[in-house]
Design a protein around this motif. Structure first.
Motif, PDB file in Angstrom:
ATOM      1  N   HIS A  44       0.804  -1.222   0.042  1.00 24.18           N
ATOM      2  CA  HIS A  44       0.013   0.150  -0.034  1.00 24.18           C
ATOM      3  C   HIS A  44       0.899   1.288   0.049  1.00 24.18           C
ATOM      4  CE1 HIS A  44      -3.783  -2.219   0.593  1.00 24.18           C
ATOM      5  NE2 HIS A  44      -2.964  -3.096   1.202  1.00 24.18           N
ATOM      6  N   ARG A  45       1.430   1.823  -0.942  1.00 23.74           N
ATOM      7  CA  ARG A  45       2.350   2.527  -1.371  1.00 23.74           C
ATOM      8  C   ARG A  45       2.178   4.042  -0.980  1.00 23.74           C
ATOM      9  NH1 ARG A  45       2.641  -0.445  -6.496  1.00 23.74           N
ATOM     10  NH2 ARG A  45       4.231  -1.764  -6.298  1.00 23.74           N
ATOM     11  N   PRO A  46       0.882   4.529  -0.930  1.00 25.98           N
ATOM     12  CA  PRO A  46       0.718   5.858  -0.369  1.00 25.98           C
ATOM     13  C   PRO A  46       0.718   5.961   1.092  1.00 25.98           C
ATOM     14  CG  PRO A  46      -1.298   5.184  -2.047  1.00 25.98           C
ATOM     15  CD  PRO A  46      -0.261   4.045  -1.684  1.00 25.98           C
ATOM     16  N   ALA A  47       1.595   5.711   1.700  1.00 28.81           N
ATOM     17  CA  ALA A  47       1.813   5.898   3.235  1.00 28.81           C
ATOM     18  C   ALA A  47       3.331   5.771   3.636  1.00 28.81           C
ATOM     19  CB  ALA A  47       1.535   4.256   3.840  1.00 28.81           C
ATOM     20  N   SER A  48       3.745   6.031   4.709  1.00 25.01           N
ATOM     21  CA  SER A  48       5.162   6.046   5.229  1.00 25.01           C
ATOM     22  C   SER A  48       5.379   4.906   6.167  1.00 25.01           C
ATOM     23  CB  SER A  48       5.452   7.479   5.664  1.00 25.01           C
ATOM     24  OG  SER A  48       5.080   8.616   4.956  1.00 25.01           O
ATOM     25  N   TYR A  49       6.523   4.239   6.145  1.00 22.87           N
ATOM     26  CA  TYR A  49       6.848   3.133   6.922  1.00 22.87           C
ATOM     27  C   TYR A  49       8.237   3.259   7.455  1.00 22.87           C
ATOM     28  CZ  TYR A  49       2.974   0.974   4.140  1.00 22.87           C
ATOM     29  OH  TYR A  49       1.925   0.959   3.623  1.00 22.87           O
ATOM     30  N   SER A  50       8.245   2.711   8.724  1.00 23.74           N
ATOM     31  CA  SER A  50       9.420   2.771   9.354  1.00 23.74           C
ATOM     32  C   SER A  50       9.433   1.210  10.290  1.00 23.74           C
ATOM     33  CB  SER A  50       9.666   3.895  10.640  1.00 23.74           C
ATOM     34  OG  SER A  50       9.670   5.018   9.950  1.00 23.74           O
ATOM     35  N   GLN A  51      10.383   0.505   9.542  1.00 22.85           N
ATOM     36  CA  GLN A  51      10.275  -0.821  10.264  1.00 22.85           C
ATOM     37  C   GLN A  51      11.589  -1.417  10.910  1.00 22.85           C
ATOM     38  OE1 GLN A  51       9.343  -3.854   6.872  1.00 22.85           O
ATOM     39  NE2 GLN A  51       9.119  -5.515   8.550  1.00 22.85           N
ATOM     40  N   GLN A  52      11.423  -2.126  11.958  1.00 16.89           N
ATOM     41  CA  GLN A  52      12.466  -2.652  12.697  1.00 16.89           C
ATOM     42  C   GLN A  52      13.594  -3.455  11.808  1.00 16.89           C
ATOM     43  OE1 GLN A  52      11.561  -6.217  15.043  1.00 16.89           O
ATOM     44  NE2 GLN A  52      13.140  -5.454  16.340  1.00 16.89           N
ATOM     45  N   SER A  53      14.591  -2.814  11.905  1.00 20.88           N
ATOM     46  CA  SER A  53      15.647  -3.434  10.952  1.00 20.88           C
ATOM     47  C   SER A  53      16.359  -4.797  11.533  1.00 20.88           C
ATOM     48  CB  SER A  53      17.106  -2.220  11.226  1.00 20.88           C
ATOM     49  OG  SER A  53      18.390  -2.757  10.689  1.00 20.88           O
ATOM     50  N   GLN A  54      16.739  -5.572  10.538  1.00 22.24           N
ATOM     51  CA  GLN A  54      17.345  -6.737  10.711  1.00 22.24           C
ATOM     52  C   GLN A  54      18.668  -6.740  10.300  1.00 22.24           C
ATOM     53  OE1 GLN A  54      15.223  -9.822   8.153  1.00 22.24           O
ATOM     54  NE2 GLN A  54      13.980 -10.452   9.961  1.00 22.24           N
ATOM     55  N   ARG A  55      19.168  -5.567   9.911  1.00 20.43           N
ATOM     56  CA  ARG A  55      20.677  -5.058   9.658  1.00 20.43           C
ATOM     57  C   ARG A  55      21.353  -4.705  10.972  1.00 20.43           C
ATOM     58  NH1 ARG A  55      22.988  -0.263   5.676  1.00 20.43           N
ATOM     59  NH2 ARG A  55      24.862  -1.029   5.924  1.00 20.43           N
ATOM     60  N   TYR A  56      20.539  -4.138  11.836  1.00 17.04           N
ATOM     61  CA  TYR A  56      21.377  -3.509  13.103  1.00 17.04           C
ATOM     62  C   TYR A  56      20.902  -4.358  14.308  1.00 17.04           C
ATOM     63  CZ  TYR A  56      22.897  -0.004   9.981  1.00 17.04           C
ATOM     64  OH  TYR A  56      23.393   0.712   8.961  1.00 17.04           O
ATOM     65  N   VAL A  57      19.476  -5.003  14.273  1.00 18.84           N
ATOM     66  CA  VAL A  57      19.096  -5.498  15.382  1.00 18.84           C
ATOM     67  C   VAL A  57      19.599  -7.100  15.254  1.00 18.84           C
ATOM     68  CG1 VAL A  57      16.988  -6.290  16.667  1.00 18.84           C
ATOM     69  CG2 VAL A  57      17.227  -4.153  15.506  1.00 18.84           C
ATOM     70  N   SER A  58      19.942  -7.707  16.496  1.00 18.74           N
ATOM     71  CA  SER A  58      20.409  -8.923  16.396  1.00 18.74           C
ATOM     72  C   SER A  58      19.094  -9.794  16.332  1.00 18.74           C
ATOM     73  CB  SER A  58      21.223  -9.380  17.593  1.00 18.74           C
ATOM     74  OG  SER A  58      21.462 -10.724  17.746  1.00 18.74           O
ATOM     75  N   MET A  59      19.053 -10.934  15.527  1.00 17.07           N
ATOM     76  CA  MET A  59      18.093 -11.677  15.418  1.00 17.07           C
ATOM     77  C   MET A  59      18.259 -13.167  16.131  1.00 17.07           C
ATOM     78  SD  MET A  59      15.968  -9.753  13.960  1.00 17.07           S
ATOM     79  CE  MET A  59      14.675 -10.981  13.897  1.00 17.07           C
ATOM     80  N   LYS A  60      19.190 -13.269  17.090  1.00 18.13           N
ATOM     81  CA  LYS A  60      19.540 -14.384  17.744  1.00 18.13           C
ATOM     82  C   LYS A  60      18.182 -14.803  18.571  1.00 18.13           C
ATOM     83  CE  LYS A  60      24.503 -13.536  18.475  1.00 18.13           C
ATOM     84  NZ  LYS A  60      25.348 -13.436  19.561  1.00 18.13           N
ATOM     85  N   LYS A  61      17.763 -16.092  18.538  1.00 17.77           N
ATOM     86  CA  LYS A  61      16.668 -16.668  18.889  1.00 17.77           C
ATOM     87  C   LYS A  61      15.341 -15.580  18.552  1.00 17.77           C
ATOM     88  CE  LYS A  61      18.657 -18.996  22.839  1.00 17.77           C
ATOM     89  NZ  LYS A  61      19.886 -18.996  23.265  1.00 17.77           N
ATOM     90  N   PHE A  62      15.277 -15.365  17.364  1.00 21.75           N
ATOM     91  CA  PHE A  62      14.376 -14.396  16.966  1.00 21.75           C
ATOM     92  C   PHE A  62      12.843 -15.076  17.058  1.00 21.75           C
ATOM     93  CE2 PHE A  62      15.051 -17.236  13.533  1.00 21.75           C
ATOM     94  CZ  PHE A  62      13.999 -17.870  12.812  1.00 21.75           C
ATOM     95  N   PRO A  63      12.091 -14.102  17.524  1.00 21.89           N
ATOM     96  CA  PRO A  63      10.575 -14.383  17.703  1.00 21.89           C
ATOM     97  C   PRO A  63      10.045 -14.505  16.350  1.00 21.89           C
ATOM     98  CG  PRO A  63      10.803 -12.068  17.857  1.00 21.89           C
ATOM     99  CD  PRO A  63      11.995 -12.653  17.784  1.00 21.89           C
ATOM    100  N   TYR A  64       9.033 -15.433  16.298  1.00 18.08           N
ATOM    101  CA  TYR A  64       8.227 -15.628  14.761  1.00 18.08           C
ATOM    102  C   TYR A  64       6.881 -15.969  14.966  1.00 18.08           C
ATOM    103  CZ  TYR A  64       8.906 -20.565  16.459  1.00 18.08           C
ATOM    104  OH  TYR A  64       8.985 -21.733  16.982  1.00 18.08           O
ATOM    105  N   VAL A  65       6.073 -15.775  13.775  1.00 18.80           N
ATOM    106  CA  VAL A  65       4.911 -15.897  13.714  1.00 18.80           C
ATOM    107  C   VAL A  65       4.459 -17.302  13.265  1.00 18.80           C
ATOM    108  CG1 VAL A  65       2.515 -15.263  12.642  1.00 18.80           C
ATOM    109  CG2 VAL A  65       4.262 -13.579  13.498  1.00 18.80           C
ATOM    110  N   LYS A  66       3.619 -18.169  14.126  1.00 17.49           N
ATOM    111  CA  LYS A  66       3.195 -19.442  13.474  1.00 17.49           C
ATOM    112  C   LYS A  66       1.885 -19.580  12.979  1.00 17.49           C
ATOM    113  CE  LYS A  66       3.607 -24.516  15.102  1.00 17.49           C
ATOM    114  NZ  LYS A  66       3.993 -24.892  16.370  1.00 17.49           N
ATOM    115  N   PRO A  67       1.591 -19.842  11.622  1.00 19.35           N
ATOM    116  CA  PRO A  67       0.185 -20.034  11.359  1.00 19.35           C
ATOM    117  C   PRO A  67      -0.284 -21.232  11.926  1.00 19.35           C
ATOM    118  CG  PRO A  67       1.784 -19.844   9.241  1.00 19.35           C
ATOM    119  CD  PRO A  67       2.305 -20.012  10.660  1.00 19.35           C
ATOM    120  N   GLU A  68      -1.769 -21.394  12.277  1.00 19.50           N
ATOM    121  CA  GLU A  68      -2.212 -22.393  12.770  1.00 19.50           C
ATOM    122  C   GLU A  68      -2.222 -23.552  12.077  1.00 19.50           C
ATOM    123  OE1 GLU A  68      -6.301 -21.784  14.096  1.00 19.50           O
ATOM    124  OE2 GLU A  68      -5.832 -19.806  15.201  1.00 19.50           O
ATOM    125  N   SER A  69      -2.162 -23.439  10.697  1.00 17.28           N
ATOM    126  CA  SER A  69      -2.167 -24.750   9.851  1.00 17.28           C
ATOM    127  C   SER A  69      -0.789 -25.399  10.029  1.00 17.28           C
ATOM    128  CB  SER A  69      -2.317 -24.047   8.396  1.00 17.28           C
ATOM    129  OG  SER A  69      -1.127 -23.291   7.895  1.00 17.28           O
TER     130      SER A  69
END
Length: 197
Positions: A44-69
């Motif tokens: 949805h392009r007509p918007a402004s976004y700021s997203q958490q960086s995976q470049r600078y934030v360590s993803m050790k033991k990263f949290p994740y989303v698990k689909p019910e399926s």
């Protein structure tokens, strides 16, 4: 998933509601959605976004989303039998090992899955937000972005019912499903849900 309406502005101008929608802005914080969901959101392009960086934030033991399926499901490969959680744990270990050997986080992140949780702040005009909600509250939308959109709409109806009371999927707003043969076939149920949201 946590959805917070951080801010909104409604200019004090005397114009029609349809015109006002172009000049009202809403800022949300969404935390705990997958990267797969955030990739749908930023389309949805007509918007402004700021997203958490995976470049600078360590993803050790990263949290994740698990689909019910994927609950209680296993896959067989030549390397063994694995659950979704075991695959996520393995990818986290691979990522961590790469970082420990000196690979920059910005390169090690290439092994991370779309399931990684993220946090994103975004601002949309009222007009784009209504367009987003029409599409993403539909039963045919992917489950995670639909859940996010419904939570957003609920917050908006609490704060600004005069603007968002009649907003929801297209079938709710117009009485007609635009999906043709791909309809969910549950328009009455959908309309009832959004009338009582």
């Amino acid at each position: 998933m946590k959805v917070i309406l951080l801010d909104f502005n409604i200019p004090d101008i005397d114009i029609k509601k349809e015109e006002l929608e172009k000049h009202v802005f809403f800022t949300f914080l969404v935390d705990g959605i997958s990267r797969a969901c955030s990739h749908q959101l930023v389309r949805h392009r007509p918007a402004s976004y700021s997203q958490q960086s995976q470049r600078y934030v360590s993803m050790k033991k990263f949290p994740y989303v698990k689909p019910e399926s994927l609950e209680d499901k296993y896959v067989e490969t030549e390397m063994g039998r694995f659950s979704f959680d075991e695959v996520m744990s393995f990818l986290g270990s691979v990522y961590e090992s790469f970082v420990e050997t000196g690979v920059p986080k910005e390169d090690a992140r290439f092994v991370l899955p779309n399931a990684c949780s993220t946090r994103i702040v975004f601002t949309m005009s009222g007009r784009e937000l209504i367009h987003f909600l029409r599409l993403r509250t539909c039963n045919r939308a992917q489950w995670e972005i639909r859940e996010m959109a419904v939570k957003m709409l609920k917050l908006l109806r609490e704060k600004l019912p005069e603007i968002f009371e009649k907003v929801g999927p297209v079938c709710y707003m117009t009485g007609v499903c635009p999906e043709g043969e791909k309809t969910c076939g549950r328009q009455r149920e959908v309309v009832s849900f959004f009338e009582n949201l």
